[in-house]
Design a protein around this motif. Sequence first.
Motif, PDB file in Angstrom:
ATOM      1  N   GLN A 181      -3.477 -10.220   0.719  1.00  0.00           N
ATOM      2  CA  GLN A 181      -3.295 -11.262   1.728  1.00  0.00           C
ATOM      3  C   GLN A 181      -2.674 -10.680   3.000  1.00  0.00           C
ATOM      4  O   GLN A 181      -3.126 -10.960   4.116  1.00  0.00           O
ATOM      5  N   ALA A 182      -1.638  -9.851   2.822  1.00  0.00           N
ATOM      6  CA  ALA A 182      -0.972  -9.253   3.984  1.00  0.00           C
ATOM      7  C   ALA A 182      -1.943  -8.385   4.783  1.00  0.00           C
ATOM      8  O   ALA A 182      -1.970  -8.432   6.022  1.00  0.00           O
ATOM      9  N   ALA A 183      -2.767  -7.600   4.076  1.00  0.00           N
ATOM     10  CA  ALA A 183      -3.742  -6.748   4.765  1.00  0.00           C
ATOM     11  C   ALA A 183      -4.777  -7.593   5.503  1.00  0.00           C
ATOM     12  O   ALA A 183      -5.161  -7.288   6.640  1.00  0.00           O
ATOM     13  N   TRP A 184      -5.252  -8.649   4.875  1.00  0.00           N
ATOM     14  CA  TRP A 184      -6.242  -9.543   5.494  1.00  0.00           C
ATOM     15  C   TRP A 184      -5.702 -10.117   6.795  1.00  0.00           C
ATOM     16  O   TRP A 184      -6.421 -10.253   7.788  1.00  0.00           O
ATOM     17  N   LEU A 185      -4.391 -10.428   6.817  1.00  0.00           N
ATOM     18  CA  LEU A 185      -3.765 -11.044   7.991  1.00  0.00           C
ATOM     19  C   LEU A 185      -3.292 -10.020   9.014  1.00  0.00           C
ATOM     20  O   LEU A 185      -2.754 -10.386  10.054  1.00  0.00           O
ATOM     21  N   GLY A 186      -3.461  -8.714   8.706  1.00  0.00           N
ATOM     22  CA  GLY A 186      -3.062  -7.682   9.648  1.00  0.00           C
ATOM     23  C   GLY A 186      -1.614  -7.259   9.547  1.00  0.00           C
ATOM     24  O   GLY A 186      -1.109  -6.572  10.439  1.00  0.00           O
ATOM     25  N   TYR A 200      -8.893  -1.161   0.520  1.00  0.00           N
ATOM     26  CA  TYR A 200      -9.079  -2.160   1.574  1.00  0.00           C
ATOM     27  C   TYR A 200      -7.933  -2.117   2.582  1.00  0.00           C
ATOM     28  O   TYR A 200      -8.155  -2.155   3.805  1.00  0.00           O
ATOM     29  N   ALA A 201      -6.688  -2.030   2.077  1.00  0.00           N
ATOM     30  CA  ALA A 201      -5.534  -2.014   2.980  1.00  0.00           C
ATOM     31  C   ALA A 201      -5.561  -0.789   3.894  1.00  0.00           C
ATOM     32  O   ALA A 201      -5.209  -0.883   5.079  1.00  0.00           O
ATOM     33  N   ALA A 202      -5.995   0.356   3.357  1.00  0.00           N
ATOM     34  CA  ALA A 202      -6.086   1.569   4.187  1.00  0.00           C
ATOM     35  C   ALA A 202      -7.113   1.384   5.297  1.00  0.00           C
ATOM     36  O   ALA A 202      -6.897   1.808   6.447  1.00  0.00           O
ATOM     37  N   GLY A 203      -8.214   0.754   4.988  1.00  0.00           N
ATOM     38  CA  GLY A 203      -9.216   0.491   6.015  1.00  0.00           C
ATOM     39  C   GLY A 203      -8.695  -0.426   7.097  1.00  0.00           C
ATOM     40  O   GLY A 203      -8.934  -0.203   8.292  1.00  0.00           O
ATOM     41  N   ARG A 204      -7.969  -1.444   6.700  1.00  0.00           N
ATOM     42  CA  ARG A 204      -7.441  -2.400   7.679  1.00  0.00           C
ATOM     43  C   ARG A 204      -6.463  -1.740   8.645  1.00  0.00           C
ATOM     44  O   ARG A 204      -6.343  -2.170   9.791  1.00  0.00           O
ATOM     45  N   ARG A 205      -5.775  -0.675   8.188  1.00  0.00           N
ATOM     46  CA  ARG A 205      -4.859  -0.001   9.116  1.00  0.00           C
ATOM     47  C   ARG A 205      -5.489   1.256   9.725  1.00  0.00           C
ATOM     48  O   ARG A 205      -4.792   2.107  10.273  1.00  0.00           O
ATOM     49  N   HIS A 206      -6.825   1.387   9.578  1.00  0.00           N
ATOM     50  CA  HIS A 206      -7.606   2.467  10.195  1.00  0.00           C
ATOM     51  C   HIS A 206      -7.201   3.849   9.676  1.00  0.00           C
ATOM     52  O   HIS A 206      -7.213   4.833  10.428  1.00  0.00           O
ATOM     53  N   ASP A 207      -6.890   3.939   8.400  1.00  0.00           N
ATOM     54  CA  ASP A 207      -6.499   5.208   7.780  1.00  0.00           C
ATOM     55  C   ASP A 207      -7.680   5.712   6.953  1.00  0.00           C
ATOM     56  O   ASP A 207      -7.723   5.555   5.735  1.00  0.00           O
ATOM     57  N   SER A 208      -8.662   6.328   7.602  1.00  0.00           N
ATOM     58  CA  SER A 208      -9.914   6.690   6.926  1.00  0.00           C
ATOM     59  C   SER A 208      -9.707   7.735   5.836  1.00  0.00           C
ATOM     60  O   SER A 208     -10.386   7.696   4.805  1.00  0.00           O
ATOM     61  N   ASP A 209      -8.798   8.681   6.020  1.00  0.00           N
ATOM     62  CA  ASP A 209      -8.556   9.692   4.984  1.00  0.00           C
ATOM     63  C   ASP A 209      -8.052   9.054   3.692  1.00  0.00           C
ATOM     64  O   ASP A 209      -8.460   9.430   2.589  1.00  0.00           O
ATOM     65  N   THR A 210      -7.181   8.078   3.836  1.00  0.00           N
ATOM     66  CA  THR A 210      -6.626   7.417   2.651  1.00  0.00           C
ATOM     67  C   THR A 210      -7.657   6.524   1.974  1.00  0.00           C
ATOM     68  O   THR A 210      -7.610   6.331   0.757  1.00  0.00           O
ATOM     69  N   VAL A 211      -8.602   5.991   2.733  1.00  0.00           N
ATOM     70  CA  VAL A 211      -9.680   5.209   2.128  1.00  0.00           C
ATOM     71  C   VAL A 211     -10.366   6.028   1.034  1.00  0.00           C
ATOM     72  O   VAL A 211     -10.554   5.568  -0.100  1.00  0.00           O
ATOM     73  N   LEU A 212     -10.751   7.251   1.369  1.00  0.00           N
ATOM     74  CA  LEU A 212     -11.466   8.090   0.403  1.00  0.00           C
ATOM     75  C   LEU A 212     -10.580   8.468  -0.775  1.00  0.00           C
ATOM     76  O   LEU A 212     -11.041   8.507  -1.927  1.00  0.00           O
ATOM     77  N   GLY A 266     -16.815  -0.330   1.518  1.00  0.00           N
ATOM     78  CA  GLY A 266     -17.595  -0.773   2.669  1.00  0.00           C
ATOM     79  C   GLY A 266     -16.754  -1.609   3.627  1.00  0.00           C
ATOM     80  O   GLY A 266     -16.826  -1.435   4.848  1.00  0.00           O
ATOM     81  N   ARG A 267     -15.954  -2.522   3.064  1.00  0.00           N
ATOM     82  CA  ARG A 267     -15.094  -3.341   3.925  1.00  0.00           C
ATOM     83  C   ARG A 267     -14.074  -2.474   4.658  1.00  0.00           C
ATOM     84  O   ARG A 267     -13.703  -2.765   5.794  1.00  0.00           O
ATOM     85  N   ALA A 268     -13.600  -1.439   3.978  1.00  0.00           N
ATOM     86  CA  ALA A 268     -12.632  -0.548   4.615  1.00  0.00           C
ATOM     87  C   ALA A 268     -13.263   0.199   5.783  1.00  0.00           C
ATOM     88  O   ALA A 268     -12.665   0.305   6.869  1.00  0.00           O
ATOM     89  N   TRP A 269     -14.495   0.736   5.592  1.00  0.00           N
ATOM     90  CA  TRP A 269     -15.172   1.427   6.694  1.00  0.00           C
ATOM     91  C   TRP A 269     -15.458   0.455   7.841  1.00  0.00           C
ATOM     92  O   TRP A 269     -15.367   0.816   9.017  1.00  0.00           O
ATOM     93  N   LEU A 270     -15.808  -0.766   7.494  1.00  0.00           N
ATOM     94  CA  LEU A 270     -16.048  -1.774   8.525  1.00  0.00           C
ATOM     95  C   LEU A 270     -14.773  -2.023   9.328  1.00  0.00           C
ATOM     96  O   LEU A 270     -14.797  -2.079  10.564  1.00  0.00           O
ATOM     97  N   ALA A 271     -13.640  -2.159   8.618  1.00  0.00           N
ATOM     98  CA  ALA A 271     -12.366  -2.366   9.299  1.00  0.00           C
ATOM     99  C   ALA A 271     -11.965  -1.162  10.139  1.00  0.00           C
ATOM    100  O   ALA A 271     -11.269  -1.304  11.148  1.00  0.00           O
ATOM    101  N   CYS A 272     -12.399   0.036   9.713  1.00  0.00           N
ATOM    102  CA  CYS A 272     -12.109   1.274  10.455  1.00  0.00           C
ATOM    103  C   CYS A 272     -13.025   1.459  11.659  1.00  0.00           C
ATOM    104  O   CYS A 272     -12.999   2.519  12.305  1.00  0.00           O
ATOM    105  N   ASP A 273     -13.862   0.452  11.939  1.00  0.00           N
ATOM    106  CA  ASP A 273     -14.819   0.524  13.053  1.00  0.00           C
ATOM    107  C   ASP A 273     -15.829   1.651  12.852  1.00  0.00           C
ATOM    108  O   ASP A 273     -16.255   2.310  13.803  1.00  0.00           O
TER     109      ASP A 273
END
Length: 430
Positions: A263-268, A300-312, A346-353
């Motif tokens: 929820q916190a990640a969804w809300l930024g 998902y949370a890593a994607g929302r904060r634009h942390d692409s390395d942590t996504v993987l 996929g949602r994380a990459w989308l959030a990472c632009d």
Amino acid sequence: MPANVLGALLQQLGMRPEQLVARINQRRARRGCSPLSPKAAYPWLREVPALPQPDNQADALAVLTDRAGRCITASDVGWDLPRPRTRHRHIDAPGDAPLEALLHEISQGDIMDRRNLFMLTGAAATAPALALLLGPVAEAAAGPSSTRLNEQLVGSIERAVRDLREMDDSTGSASSDLTWGVGIWQSTSRVVAQAHGQGALADRLRTAYIELSEQVGWMLFDARRHPQAQRVYHTGMRLAREADTSLTTRHATANLVASTAYQAAWLGHHNDAAALLDIAARTPELPSAAAAVIAERRVYAAGRRHDSDTVLRFRDEALLHLDSPDERTPWWAAWLTKDSVDAATGRAWLACDQPSQAVPYLRSRVEATTPAYPRDHLHAVLDLADTTRQCGEDDEARELLGQAGRLIGIVSSQRLAHRFESLSSAVADV
């Protein structure tokens, strides 16, 4: 002589306070609301009376009007005076509240319908979860249990939690389902408050209540009632601080904390989400499936904060846990599959632009969803529509939004309906 105007009126009408509440509860039952305590009217009868909440006041005046055979107004019972400063309510800070008082308050009325709740962030948002790491709270010694636990009662609560999950998974958080879910949560709060003691049944009851808090919190989140969702999550964490909780209870709590983080990640609220997920991941002896759920939330949370390395990194961790199953998979973790991890990626990459990175994962997710779970399918279709729009493929985005439009009518999710409207407007402006 009665201490106040309402007391004098009740005496005149030949009504006891308990009779007034019983009639109020009849009206509440017709709306699907949980009953008030039989003693709920006594604070209204003090020399300096507490004023009832607006819904309870309206019910009380209707009951008194019916009994008196004439219109009874707020001024007739002294309720038209300026309301005193709102007293502190335990639900405003569940993590700091005395547990029994908190559960009693939850079971009493319509506090979750309050519109003046606000989201907590920063230390206020993460403190209840952080307290889980500090060990149990020593509660005051409890008196004899006023609710005797038995297998049938605890089993009924456990089944209700699973039924609620199945209902929510199929079509989302419809208002009727949410009313039922919050009602079960309030009623179970009363059982937990009254059923003191230890033992296997008490532990199962606590675990079921934490699972119920996670489920009802998720439904409120999906209905975009974010402050209410947060209070439900925090109440589950407060119960989890009780002494002698089992590993099963701790694992259910880790799932609840992870949902709070989502929820916190969804809300930024990225710092809150990261802190909550770190706490959830530190839960001892997590089953592989539960550890995978937490890792999926971290993707998902890593994607929302634009942390692409942590996504993987967290994607690999989630898949590793899924590839190493053990025999302790909790029922609430059985939903997670490789396709679910693909969706989070996929949602994380989308959030990472980085929409082009997201496309293969989200196409896979759309293909993997089934008609049995239309909300899940709607979520996947909206993700892919957003991705193709950002990739400049407007025709495909419109086609996907057409699919989503056909699902909106059968899925009750204010969260996804709001997203559908936003995407439709963005595509229309192209």
